[in-house]
Design a protein around this motif. Structure first.
Motif, mmCIF file in Angstrom:
data_model
loop_
_atom_site.group_PDB
_atom_site.id
_atom_site.type_symbol
_atom_site.label_atom_id
_atom_site.label_comp_id
_atom_site.label_asym_id
_atom_site.label_seq_id
_atom_site.Cartn_x
_atom_site.Cartn_y
_atom_site.Cartn_z
ATOM 1 N N ARG A 185 25.844 81.349 -32.641
ATOM 2 C CA ARG A 185 24.710 80.639 -31.876
ATOM 3 C C ARG A 185 23.187 80.706 -32.104
ATOM 4 N N VAL A 186 22.503 79.879 -32.478
ATOM 5 C CA VAL A 186 21.329 80.152 -32.855
ATOM 6 C C VAL A 186 20.694 79.569 -31.891
ATOM 7 N N TYR A 187 19.279 79.633 -32.519
ATOM 8 C CA TYR A 187 17.807 79.420 -31.011
ATOM 9 C C TYR A 187 16.561 78.453 -31.184
ATOM 10 N N ARG A 188 16.227 78.147 -31.137
ATOM 11 C CA ARG A 188 15.105 77.169 -31.987
ATOM 12 C C ARG A 188 14.354 76.806 -30.320
ATOM 13 N N ARG A 189 12.858 76.786 -30.644
ATOM 14 C CA ARG A 189 11.846 76.249 -29.706
ATOM 15 C C ARG A 189 11.771 75.341 -29.838
ATOM 16 N N ASP A 190 12.662 74.442 -29.513
ATOM 17 C CA ASP A 190 13.592 72.548 -29.298
ATOM 18 C C ASP A 190 13.084 71.981 -28.070
ATOM 19 N N THR A 191 12.264 71.314 -28.072
ATOM 20 C CA THR A 191 12.339 69.731 -26.916
ATOM 21 C C THR A 191 13.569 69.609 -26.317
ATOM 22 N N PRO A 192 14.564 70.027 -25.634
ATOM 23 C CA PRO A 192 15.964 69.302 -26.214
ATOM 24 C C PRO A 192 15.864 67.658 -25.731
ATOM 25 N N ASP A 193 16.754 67.282 -25.968
ATOM 26 C CA ASP A 193 16.769 66.009 -26.221
ATOM 27 C C ASP A 193 17.892 65.063 -26.803
ATOM 28 N N ALA A 194 18.270 64.311 -26.839
ATOM 29 C CA ALA A 194 19.752 63.773 -27.128
ATOM 30 C C ALA A 194 20.413 63.922 -28.329
ATOM 31 N N THR A 195 19.778 64.856 -29.618
ATOM 32 C CA THR A 195 20.388 65.753 -30.266
ATOM 33 C C THR A 195 19.400 67.060 -30.463
ATOM 34 N N HIS A 196 18.987 67.638 -29.734
ATOM 35 C CA HIS A 196 18.227 69.206 -29.638
ATOM 36 C C HIS A 196 19.072 69.455 -28.330
ATOM 37 N N THR A 197 19.276 70.709 -28.374
ATOM 38 C CA THR A 197 19.084 72.174 -27.214
ATOM 39 C C THR A 197 18.746 73.119 -28.401
ATOM 40 N N VAL A 199 19.528 75.857 -27.822
ATOM 41 C CA VAL A 199 20.282 76.987 -27.969
ATOM 42 C C VAL A 199 21.972 75.695 -28.200
ATOM 43 N N PHE A 200 22.044 75.790 -29.662
ATOM 44 C CA PHE A 200 23.578 75.047 -30.474
ATOM 45 C C PHE A 200 24.125 76.447 -31.708
ATOM 46 N N HIS A 201 24.956 75.700 -31.486
ATOM 47 C CA HIS A 201 26.287 76.625 -32.971
ATOM 48 C C HIS A 201 26.236 76.196 -34.110
ATOM 49 N N GLN A 202 25.939 77.422 -34.901
ATOM 50 C CA GLN A 202 26.253 76.854 -36.404
ATOM 51 C C GLN A 202 27.300 77.214 -36.902
ATOM 52 N N ALA A 299 26.168 77.226 -50.910
ATOM 53 C CA ALA A 299 26.502 78.322 -48.717
ATOM 54 C C ALA A 299 26.055 76.984 -48.748
ATOM 55 N N PHE A 300 27.559 76.729 -47.464
ATOM 56 C CA PHE A 300 26.006 75.514 -47.089
ATOM 57 C C PHE A 300 25.971 75.655 -45.141
ATOM 58 N N GLY A 301 25.593 75.455 -44.345
ATOM 59 C CA GLY A 301 25.849 74.846 -43.498
ATOM 60 C C GLY A 301 25.965 74.160 -42.295
ATOM 61 N N MET A 302 26.673 73.914 -40.524
ATOM 62 C CA MET A 302 26.690 72.693 -40.320
ATOM 63 C C MET A 302 26.144 73.242 -38.952
ATOM 64 N N GLY A 303 25.795 72.514 -37.988
ATOM 65 C CA GLY A 303 25.768 72.527 -36.288
ATOM 66 C C GLY A 303 27.771 72.121 -36.049
ATOM 67 N N LEU A 304 27.765 72.975 -35.028
ATOM 68 C CA LEU A 304 29.065 71.816 -34.694
ATOM 69 C C LEU A 304 29.032 71.613 -33.153
ATOM 70 N N GLU A 305 27.825 71.588 -32.521
ATOM 71 C CA GLU A 305 27.936 70.282 -31.542
ATOM 72 C C GLU A 305 27.809 69.086 -32.063
#
Ligand code: DAH
Length: 331
Positions: A185-197, A199-202, A299-305
């Motif tokens: 899990r990773v954490y950002r102060r994002d306002t939830p919308d269709a493509t943001h929460t 808390v999400f996973h990478q 290196a690479f990073g990707m969102g699981l959601e």
């Protein structure tokens, strides 16, 4: 004592016994040691009376045995019908749970990389700015360092904003060659919308060795994309900028829904933005005391959601967090 009267009385008591214990009472009363008959037998003086009483005793014993047989059979019959266990009756079904879609995708990704000989490494959800920003070469004025964008617990301790700090920790802990993925899990102060929460996973990936090239990066990511989205997938790479890679590349995967023709999932471009990647910046090697002339890596990073959303056509990312079983049980 009148044998005839005793016989009649005993016969009807035996025949009238409706349970085994009633039968036993009758047996004790008419044939027991203290019964009238046994007493009379003990006092008998002439052979004739002895014969009569003995045959009466045998007669009654026989009656008791017959009645006992009947009652035992009745008892068995009753229990066979009353206590019957129908093993063909359907049992009470217990609904069976299964892994959450994000956990399934997480394990799929882990399997892909375990298959390539990578190890799966746990990172920390609570990090310090040292690992979350400094070690990853974030400039001092990078907006992610602001408490408006990231969740600080106090001072320089924060909830990690990405899985990338695991790169620094692994490079500090073990000498190269390194082939690792780290998911969580990773954490950002994002306002939830269709493509943001918030808390999400990478998944984070890191390969450090001698002579690693961008070709290794491209081949590895293509292998992962094909495992996740189908063997026919193609990739393209756009230039980008991340503090911790140089050069940085944003990989796109060909749209699995329209096969590149153009549809709403790929916004009619045929390509889907899926991750971030690049060649490890020499500044990171210096930070952990490795010689950038000797070692290279990608290196690479990707969102699981995002993988879940794209692959299963979910209209909004937050649906995965609402615990609505009507949705979750479909996967
Ligand atoms: N950390 C980046 C993010 O959260 C993703 C990323 C990009 C990770 C490039 C990497 C990388 O390791 O090389 O947006």
């Amino acid at each position: 004592m009148d044998p005839k009267a005793l016989e009649n009385e005993a016969r009807s008591a035996i025949a009238g016994a409706s349970t085994l214990s009633e039968l036993d009472e009758a047996r004790v009363r008419y044939l027991g040691r203290k019964s009238e008959l046994k007493q009379a037998l003990r006092e008998v003086r002439d052979p004739e009376t002895g014969r009569i009483l003995n045959s009466l005793r045998e007669e009654l014993e026989e009656q008791v045995a017959v009645r006992r047989g009947e009652l035992e059979r009745e008892d068995l019959d009753r229990r066979l019908t009353e206590e019957v266990l129908d093993v063909t009756l359907p049992g009470q079904a217990r609904p069976r749970g299964h892994l959450h879609l994000i956990t399934q995708i997480r394990r799929e990704v882990e399997d892909v990389f375990l298959g390539l000989g990578y190890s799966v490494v746990d990172g920390r959800e609570v990090e310090t700015t040292h690992y979350n920003f400094d070690g990853l070469n974030f400039p001092a004025d990078h907006p992610a360092r602001s408490p408006l964008q990231s969740v600080f617990l106090n001072g320089d301790v924060l909830l990690r904003t990405e899985t990338s700090p695991s790169q620094i920790r692994v490079m500090e802990q073990q000498p190269p060659p390194i082939y690792m993925v780290s998911l969580g899990r990773v954490y950002r102060r994002d306002t939830p919308d269709a493509t943001h929460t918030p808390v999400f996973h990478q998944v984070e990936g890191l390969a450090i060795d001698r002579g690693i090239t961008m070709g290794d990066l491209k081949g590895t990511l293509l292998h992962m994309m094909r495992a996740l989205f189908g063997e026919e997938r193609e990739m393209r790479f756009r230039t980008h900028d991340f503090p911790f890679t140089e050069p940085s590349l944003e990989p796109d995967v060909s749209c699995f829904l329209c096969d590149g023709v153009g549809c709403h999932v790929c916004r009619f471009s045929g390509w889907i933005e899926i991750a971030g990647s690049g060649m490890v910046d020499p500044a990171l090697f210096e930070f952990v005391g490795l010689d950038p002339e000797e070692w290279s890596g990608f290196a690479f990073g990707m969102g699981l959601e995002r993988v879940a959303m794209l692959r299963h056509g979910l209209p909004a990312l937050g649906m995965l967090w609402e615990n609505d079983l009507r949705l979750l049980s479909q996967f």
